[in-house]
Scaffold this active site. Sequence first.
Site, short mmCIF file in Angstrom:
data_model
loop_
_atom_site.label_atom_id
_atom_site.label_comp_id
_atom_site.label_asym_id
_atom_site.label_seq_id
_atom_site.Cartn_x
_atom_site.Cartn_y
_atom_site.Cartn_z
N GLU A 141 48.89 51.56 31.27
CA GLU A 141 49.85 50.49 31.03
C GLU A 141 49.65 50.04 29.57
O GLU A 141 48.59 49.55 29.22
CB GLU A 141 49.50 49.36 32.00
CG GLU A 141 50.53 48.32 32.15
CD GLU A 141 50.12 47.29 33.21
OE1 GLU A 141 48.93 47.07 33.46
OE2 GLU A 141 51.04 46.67 33.79
N GLU B 25 49.95 41.95 43.60
CA GLU B 25 51.00 42.36 42.66
C GLU B 25 50.26 42.85 41.43
O GLU B 25 49.74 42.05 40.65
CB GLU B 25 51.89 41.16 42.31
CG GLU B 25 52.66 40.57 43.47
CD GLU B 25 53.88 41.40 43.85
OE1 GLU B 25 54.18 42.38 43.16
OE2 GLU B 25 54.52 41.06 44.86
N LEU B 26 50.20 44.16 41.25
CA LEU B 26 49.28 44.72 40.25
C LEU B 26 50.01 45.37 39.08
O LEU B 26 51.17 45.12 38.85
CB LEU B 26 48.33 45.70 40.96
CG LEU B 26 47.62 45.10 42.18
CD1 LEU B 26 46.76 46.12 42.89
CD2 LEU B 26 46.82 43.87 41.80
N TRP C 187 48.05 35.79 32.79
CA TRP C 187 48.49 34.97 31.65
C TRP C 187 49.90 35.32 31.19
O TRP C 187 50.47 34.61 30.38
CB TRP C 187 47.52 35.16 30.47
CG TRP C 187 47.22 36.61 30.20
CD1 TRP C 187 46.15 37.31 30.67
CD2 TRP C 187 48.03 37.54 29.48
NE1 TRP C 187 46.25 38.64 30.28
CE2 TRP C 187 47.39 38.80 29.54
CE3 TRP C 187 49.24 37.44 28.77
CZ2 TRP C 187 47.92 39.94 28.94
CZ3 TRP C 187 49.76 38.58 28.18
CH2 TRP C 187 49.10 39.81 28.26
N ASN C 188 50.47 36.44 31.66
CA ASN C 188 51.70 36.89 30.99
C ASN C 188 52.96 36.11 31.41
O ASN C 188 53.90 36.02 30.63
CB ASN C 188 51.89 38.41 31.12
CG ASN C 188 52.06 38.88 32.52
OD1 ASN C 188 51.78 38.14 33.47
ND2 ASN C 188 52.52 40.10 32.69
N CYS D 123 54.48 43.47 33.68
CA CYS D 123 54.11 44.51 34.64
C CYS D 123 55.29 45.45 34.86
O CYS D 123 55.11 46.59 35.26
CB CYS D 123 53.68 43.88 35.94
SG CYS D 123 54.88 42.71 36.57
N LYS E 150 43.99 29.33 40.84
CA LYS E 150 43.12 29.55 39.68
C LYS E 150 43.94 30.29 38.63
O LYS E 150 44.21 31.48 38.75
CB LYS E 150 41.89 30.39 40.04
CG LYS E 150 40.88 30.43 38.90
CD LYS E 150 40.12 31.71 38.78
CE LYS E 150 40.85 32.82 38.11
NZ LYS E 150 41.26 32.59 36.70
N PRO E 151 44.36 29.57 37.58
CA PRO E 151 45.17 30.24 36.54
C PRO E 151 44.29 31.11 35.64
O PRO E 151 43.07 30.99 35.65
CB PRO E 151 45.73 29.06 35.74
CG PRO E 151 44.78 27.93 35.96
CD PRO E 151 44.15 28.14 37.31
N ALA E 152 44.93 31.99 34.87
CA ALA E 152 44.20 32.80 33.90
C ALA E 152 43.57 31.90 32.84
O ALA E 152 44.16 30.87 32.47
CB ALA E 152 45.14 33.80 33.24
N SER F 51 45.60 42.74 37.20
CA SER F 51 45.37 44.17 36.98
C SER F 51 44.97 44.88 38.28
O SER F 51 44.41 44.27 39.20
CB SER F 51 44.27 44.35 35.94
OG SER F 51 43.07 43.79 36.42
P1 NAD Z 1 43.47 40.39 35.17
O1 NAD Z 1 43.34 41.22 36.39
O2 NAD Z 1 42.45 40.55 34.11
O3 NAD Z 1 43.43 38.85 35.55
C1 NAD Z 1 44.33 38.29 36.49
C2 NAD Z 1 43.72 37.05 37.06
O4 NAD Z 1 42.54 37.40 37.81
C3 NAD Z 1 43.25 36.02 36.03
O5 NAD Z 1 43.49 34.74 36.54
C4 NAD Z 1 41.76 36.28 35.94
O6 NAD Z 1 41.05 35.18 35.51
C5 NAD Z 1 41.45 36.61 37.39
N1 NAD Z 1 40.23 37.39 37.63
C6 NAD Z 1 39.69 38.35 36.85
N2 NAD Z 1 38.59 38.86 37.46
C7 NAD Z 1 38.46 38.21 38.64
C8 NAD Z 1 37.53 38.30 39.72
N3 NAD Z 1 36.51 39.17 39.70
N4 NAD Z 1 37.71 37.49 40.78
C9 NAD Z 1 38.73 36.63 40.83
N5 NAD Z 1 39.63 36.49 39.83
C10 NAD Z 1 39.51 37.28 38.76
O7 NAD Z 1 44.93 40.62 34.61
P2 NAD Z 1 45.62 39.96 33.33
O8 NAD Z 1 45.12 40.67 32.13
O9 NAD Z 1 45.51 38.47 33.36
O10 NAD Z 1 47.15 40.29 33.60
C11 NAD Z 1 47.72 41.48 33.24
C12 NAD Z 1 47.85 42.40 34.43
O11 NAD Z 1 48.62 41.76 35.45
C13 NAD Z 1 48.62 43.67 34.09
O12 NAD Z 1 48.02 44.77 34.71
C14 NAD Z 1 50.00 43.41 34.70
O13 NAD Z 1 50.73 44.55 35.00
C15 NAD Z 1 49.65 42.63 35.91
N6 NAD Z 1 50.81 41.88 36.40
C16 NAD Z 1 51.40 42.28 37.56
C17 NAD Z 1 52.53 41.62 38.02
C18 NAD Z 1 53.20 42.03 39.29
O14 NAD Z 1 53.96 41.23 39.82
N7 NAD Z 1 52.97 43.22 39.81
C19 NAD Z 1 53.03 40.53 37.31
C20 NAD Z 1 52.41 40.15 36.13
C21 NAD Z 1 51.28 40.84 35.70
#
Ligand code: NAD
Length: 476
Positions: free
Chosen positions: A379, A249-250, A149-150, A283, A173-175, A228
């Site tokens: 983080e 990309e975590l 979502w960020n 991130c 699949k968006p957030a 994440s």
């Molecule tokens: P998140 O992992 O909770 O969710 C990310 C996406 O995954 C969302 O679309 C969510 O709906 C989906 N998701 C969650 N559980 C799932 C599952 N079991 N199966 C399939 N999809 C699933 O992360 P967030 O809170 O939305 O985003 C923040 C995180 O993203 C932070 O850790 C941040 O550092 C990271 N991030 C990394 C980068 C990068 O390029 N390295 C860029 C932006 C954000």
Amino acid sequence: MSEVKRDAFIDGRWVAGEARFAVTDPFDDAPIADVTDADEAMADTAVAAAERAFAGWSRRAAPERGTLLGALGARMLADERRLAELCTRENGKPIKESLAEVRYAASFLTWFAGEAGRVYGETIPASNPAQRLLVTREPVGPVAVITPWNFPYAMLTRKLGAALAAGCTVVAKPAEATPLGTLAIAELAQEVGVPAGVFNVVPTSRAREVGGHLLAAKAIRKISFTGSTEVGMLIMKNAAADLKRVSLELGGNAPFVVLSDADLDAAVAGALVAKFRNSGQTCVAANRFIVEEPVAEAFAGKLRAAVAELHVGRGSDPRTDVGPVIDDAAARKIAGLVADAVKRGARVVLGTPPDGASRLIHPVILDGITPEMALWRTEIFGPVIALRTAADEGAAIAQANDTEYGLVAYVYTRDGARQLRVAEALEAGMVGVNEGLVSTAQAPFGGIKHSGFGREGSRHGIDDYTNLKYIAQRIG
Ligand code: NAD
């Protein structure tokens, strides 16, 4: 402003579902839209559409694919105000940052529009004169794209641009907090003539179930995930069942190192960018400030003065530098990290520790950070600066690398040899040297260690979407 799209986008059509979920403004919970809550069957339909469309799209002349991507990037820019306002509403980020995000996101489409025509192969001199050895690059197939979502636009286009340029089709699949931006891009893609089935979007409130179902679909040959580390690890484990290609990309835990010979004003300016973009929810956010002892006090003083000037408020207010964090759980997490640090001896040098009840968090600066504190390892994802001192360059590097993450690191020093020496010693996929903002479409973005693998943007960004094919040909 045209009406916000609220339904799934599958095979070039807007598909409404009975089940819906609410998207709300993080600032005040005002409802923005109720969106189709796609289920497993819709995900299957989207995968089938992407699979059907793959045959035609992958065979299209690459420059034609590039032209469509370029048109989509231009279309985004033409609509940048509307897209930015939408982003600020569903994500909460300051409007000036939403505008910057739209431009950044469009730049990936423009970049990959050019790269589409540069998916070069090679010829290899053979040992046998009667042979010719060729290497070509083929698209991997339909790709599942999962975004956080960020950065609702940029995290999508970094993947979409590379995938479509390579000749892959996409199911995104968006957030759940921010599906509207992705749907808005799908609408523009349809408008510029991206063929049906090439780009599909399945918004859902059941990420684990419907997202998991999508990722497990047989026809999906690659998964591109940003989010994440915890979810990334789960996705990689599940992908093993079908040996799908994965790029991840975590999360990050970026060190921001200020050495004794640094230009402190430049370091403060860089710190503001690296820390407060998206209210600290990036991130690449500087998470741990490591300052060499001789300049620790001077740096903290200048930083305090600059941070005190930041305007906290509603994202739509043009003065706002720091908006609300995404949800209540995020607010509670940040408050918990600050409380833990204070309990373990950190000193509050600016601001008031957040109480966890409000999503609007005023910047806090803490010093006296130690590795036992949770925020050293976690983080933060919020407007909190954690300062720690280091006795010398070696200690600063050791502290910087004391993390499981390895996305980005920042270092400030005027000494040219030191710049490269420290940059090489930092365990990270990216390093900013006297630079607080490293992200740009033409450079490879990505991490090491628990920050994942794969690179997005740059000429390398397309690699994950192609398979090498080696052809040995006998000519005589
Ligand atoms: P998140 O992992 O909770 O969710 C990310 C996406 O995954 C969302 O679309 C969510 O709906 C989906 N998701 C969650 N559980 C799932 C599952 N079991 N199966 C399939 N999809 C699933 O992360 P967030 O809170 O939305 O985003 C923040 C995180 O993203 C932070 O850790 C941040 O550092 C990271 N991030 C990394 C980068 C990068 O390029 N390295 C860029 C932006 C954000």
